[in-house]
Design an enzyme around this catalytic site. Structure first.
Site, short mmCIF file in Angstrom:
data_model
loop_
_atom_site.label_atom_id
_atom_site.label_comp_id
_atom_site.label_asym_id
_atom_site.label_seq_id
_atom_site.Cartn_x
_atom_site.Cartn_y
_atom_site.Cartn_z
N CYS A 211 49.27 7.20 108.49
CA CYS A 211 49.49 6.98 109.92
C CYS A 211 49.77 5.50 110.19
CB CYS A 211 48.25 7.40 110.72
SG CYS A 211 48.49 7.22 112.51
N CYS B 10 53.51 14.66 109.01
CA CYS B 10 53.99 14.34 110.37
C CYS B 10 54.24 12.85 110.61
CB CYS B 10 53.01 14.87 111.41
SG CYS B 10 52.76 16.65 111.38
N CYS C 194 45.74 14.05 116.86
CA CYS C 194 46.04 15.15 115.95
C CYS C 194 44.96 16.22 116.12
CB CYS C 194 46.07 14.65 114.51
SG CYS C 194 46.22 15.95 113.28
#
Lengths: 290, 479
Positions: free
Chosen positions: A217, A248, A273
């Protein structure tokens, strides 16, 4: 516009070989890779997400040139008994990939979900799965039960893998909804490399589910946000990035071009998330912490 | 004796639908004399929500439907805001409208081209492959150049609905469902890049809507004028209204209202009752307002044939959807029929897309998007909005900070409901009754009527079928 299919014989042979089954060449069909797509306790969200495909192939390219999508309740022209005939013909011919979207309700002898008159989802999936080595569970409901199996699981919903038992290995393309690239990329990988992608302990292709969202992330290590709408790492707000495996943060969502990752994704829009690719997605634990 | 045909699965709808029609020859033509609509799947969302943090409802209810998750997210956000006495920020309200609007565009485009249009074109020689073959063919279907052009637009529309989701994702993070909707607004920020990116995508979509979608619908309407006289249904319309234009929601792009017995009237949601005379629920589950609704199944109940409850307003059957919204808003009053539904849906698509362009101007770059507030523990909330396919209501009660009751009345419950306690057939059942079916082996007329409503069976959360129905004559199920 050309509406004829490319010759898919070679690729179909490859995927057949990939699964290492006897008579693999039988998959080499003039019409493309034969697919039977059943929806059990589905919301159609994964099918809608698949329609957004563009990174590997667009949906029209897939339908016109790659897949022989025999049975798909949202897209097929046929209804009623004619639709049932389609499914039964695919069954008789064999050599199809069975895709299941949605969890499978086993309560009330399977009668919480009928695919057509007299045919429960339980019965249809067991029957068709017995005829093919290729079973793909699309979405977290089919992969792990998902929201349908959330406590108190009123319909005794189970995943496809649980329904079929361990003798049949199911490829789990998790996500609520799943990402179109995860479906198409898995199929594309099998066609290109003539091998099933490596699966993790939860049956998911590691090419998409290898690392945790938090690990990759861009907000990792930033000053934590204290309230929704504020900038920073969302872990104090309930973000499940650390316990959730999916790509993602790099792949992102809803891209507009082939071979190009997207710009948008949940955390990029400061939405924590929810761990939608994990079996624990729907357990009785609030999404919001603060 | 009428012939009864069970049309299952009825495809190109969202979810599991079965339509049973009885056809008898009357006045020299085979006509539908009775119709029954039933869903064949149940999940139990309202049960699953009990005991959860109310804020989870925004995310759980989006999973009811993958075609209109944003509408459930909107209804749920409004429900919580009503319960917690919070109003969204202006930025947050506009962002949510943009995301919802983007999903209207994708849903309406998808409905016309990919769900409904295959009922009107013979694609032989154009799409001789799955999933477009085998197909039903009737003599009135379009062929040749007309069919070819529509097939090309079918393919183009696949890209357009994808772009609509790309547009929605600008403030949703991703589509089809979003993690950004929250109490008091939207978690995302407003940047110049997002506004400009949205505007470019919207421009492409508006171009498509104006130059392809609306002309195609007009062409279809001119070639199938008979469908302006088929499939009326109850003639009553209900709309909760959608796209709040101010913080209180007193002004909306498409207003709240109803049209009952040929009169325009206001909506008071406390006048809604859900009936269960023909539904597999105990009598105690019936004749209740959603806020006090219960759902106790009784699979052996005599006389029941569906697990959809029958919502009624002041005891009357109402149609919901784009035609109802455009009718209530005064934008479309030509008539009520299969073709009027398709035309009103296309006109609404343009109305929403044009409004979205203005909303992009209202966003304040860098401005606040979420309003924080307290979360009182024992509260009641109501969220009334519109999914692309019609009026959507959420009702919630909490106890000690947890959901104690959550009831959802979906558009498809209004449209696909069974007979109620007064013996009144549901809207789709009424719309089917009386239509001529030339060839029961090719029941395309039935499909055109049903598809005009854009049914969404996954949304009809009450729908279940744990018991076998009495065997009826079923045409053409292969051995």
């Amino acid at each position: 516009m050309s509406l004829t299919r490319r010759d898919f014989l070679k690729a179909s042979a490859s995927i057949a070989a990939a699964f290492g089954i006897q008579g693999a060449e039988a998959l080499a069909r003039e019409g493309g890779l034969s697919v039977v797509w059943f929806q059990a306790q589905a919301c159609t969200g994964c099918s809608v997400s698949l329609l957004n495909s563009i990174y590997y192939n667009t949906i029209d390219d897939l339908l016109l040139n790659t897949l022989d999508l025999n049975y798909h309740p949202n897209l097929m022209a046929a209804s009623g008994s004619l639709a049932q005939t389609v499914a039964q013909n695919a069954y008789s011919q064999g050599n199809f990939v069975l895709v299941v979207e949605g969890a499978v309700p086993t309560g009330a002898s399977g009668k919480y979900c009928y695919l057509w008159p007299g045919m429960t989802a339980v019965n249809a999936i067991k029957t068709f799965a017995a005829k093919t080595p290729y079973v793909m569970a699309v979405g977290t409901c089919a992969s792990f039960g998902g929201v349908n199996a959330a406590p108190p699981n009123p319909t005794q919903a189970v995943s496809v893998q649980t329904l079929l038992g361990t003798s049949k290995k199911v490829i789990n393309i998790a996500g609520c909804p799943t990402h179109p690239d995860w479906i198409v990329g898995t199929v594309a990988h099998m066609l290109k490399y003539a091998s099933v992608p490596t699966l993790d302990s939860k049956g998911r292709p590691t090419m998409f589910f290898n690392r945790s969202v938090h690990d990759i992330c861009p907000l990792k290590g930033t000053e934590p946000a204290k309230a929704l709408g504020q900038p920073g790492c969302l872990k104090e707000l309930g973000c499940r990035g650390p316990e959730t495996r999916a790509d993602c943060p790099t792949r992102r969502w809803n891209t507009g071009a082939a071979n190009t990752y997207g710009k948008d994704w949940c955390i990029g829009s400061r939405g924590p998330c929810h761990g939608c690719t994990e079996p624990k997605f729907s357990e009785l634990r609030p999404f919001n912490k603060a | 004796m009428p012939t009864t045909v069970k049309l299952g699965p009825l495809t190109r709808v969202e979810g599991h639908l079965e339509i049973e029609v009885s056809v008898d020859t009357s006045a020299g033509a085979p006509q539908v004399v009775d119709a029954r609509s039933a869903g064949t799947m149940f999940r139990g969302f309202e049960t699953i929500l009990k005991g959860r943090d109310p804020r989870d409802a925004i995310h759980y209810t989006q999973r009811i439907c993958g075609v209109c998750p944003i509408s459930h997210g909107m209804a749920s956000s409004m429900t919580l805001e009503s319960a917690f006495r919070v109003q969204p920020t202006d930025n947050g309200r506009v962002m949510r409208n943009l995301v919802l609007g983007a999903n209207y565009l994708q849903s309406h485009i998808l409905h016309f081209y990919h769900l409904a249009l295959p009922d009107y074109i013979n694609t032989a020689g154009l799409l001789d492959m799955s999933p477009w073959t085998p197909r039903h063919v009737t003599p009135d279907m379009l062929t040749g150049a007309q069919a070819s052009q529509l097939v090309n637009h079918y393919v183009q529309a696949l890209a357009m609905r994808r772009k609509a989701h790309q547009l929605g994702a600008k403030f949703a993070g991703r589509m089809p469902s979003t993690a950004t909707f929250t109490v008091g607004g939207c978690t995302d920020t407003v940047s110049r890049e997002k506004v400009d990116g949205s505007r470019a995508l919207l421009a492409e979509l508006r171009q498509f809507i104006d130059s392809v979608y609306i002309p195609d619908v007009e062409t279809l309407a001119s070639l199938f004028p008979g469908y302006y006289r088929i499939g009326k249904g109850p003639g009553n319309m209900l709309a909760f209204g959608v796209f709040d234009l101010n913080a209180t929601g007193s002004s909306k792009l498409l207003r709240r209202g109803r049209y009952t017995d040929n009169l325009d009237k206001p909506v008071d949601h406390s006048q809604i009752r859900e009936y269960v005379a023909s539904s597999w629920y105990t009598p105690a589950s019936g004749n209740l307002a959603p806020l006090s609704g219960t759902t106790t199944p009784d699979a052996s109940k005599a006389g029941a044939y569906s697990w959809i409850k029958a919502p009624r307003y002041e005891g009357k059957v109402h149609e919901v959807g784009p035609l109802a919204r455009m009718w209530i808003n005064g934008d479309y009053r030509r008539g009520v029929s299969v073709m009027d539904r398709l035309v009103a849906r296309a006109m609404e698509t343009k109305k929403v897309a044009d409004a979205m362009n203005g909303w992009l101007n209202q966003l304040v770059i860098g401005g606040a998007t979420v309003k924080a507030g307290s979360r009182p523990e024992n509260v009641t909330g109501v969220g009334l909005t519109e999914a692309p396919r019609g009026a959507l209501g959420h009702w919630m009660q909490t106890s000690s900070g947890k959901v104690s009751r959550y009831q959802i009345v979906t558009p498809t419950a209004w449209n696909a409901s069974p007979r109620d306690d007064f013996g009144q057939a549901g809207a789709i059942e009424q719309a089917l009754t009386g239509i001529v079916v030339e060839d029961i082996g090719q029941p395309i007329e039935v499909m055109r009527v049903v598809h005009s409503f854009d049914p969404c069976l996954s949304c009809a959360v009450h729908v279940v079928r744990p018991g076998e129905r009495a065997a009826r004559y079923v045409v053409g199920i292969p051995a």
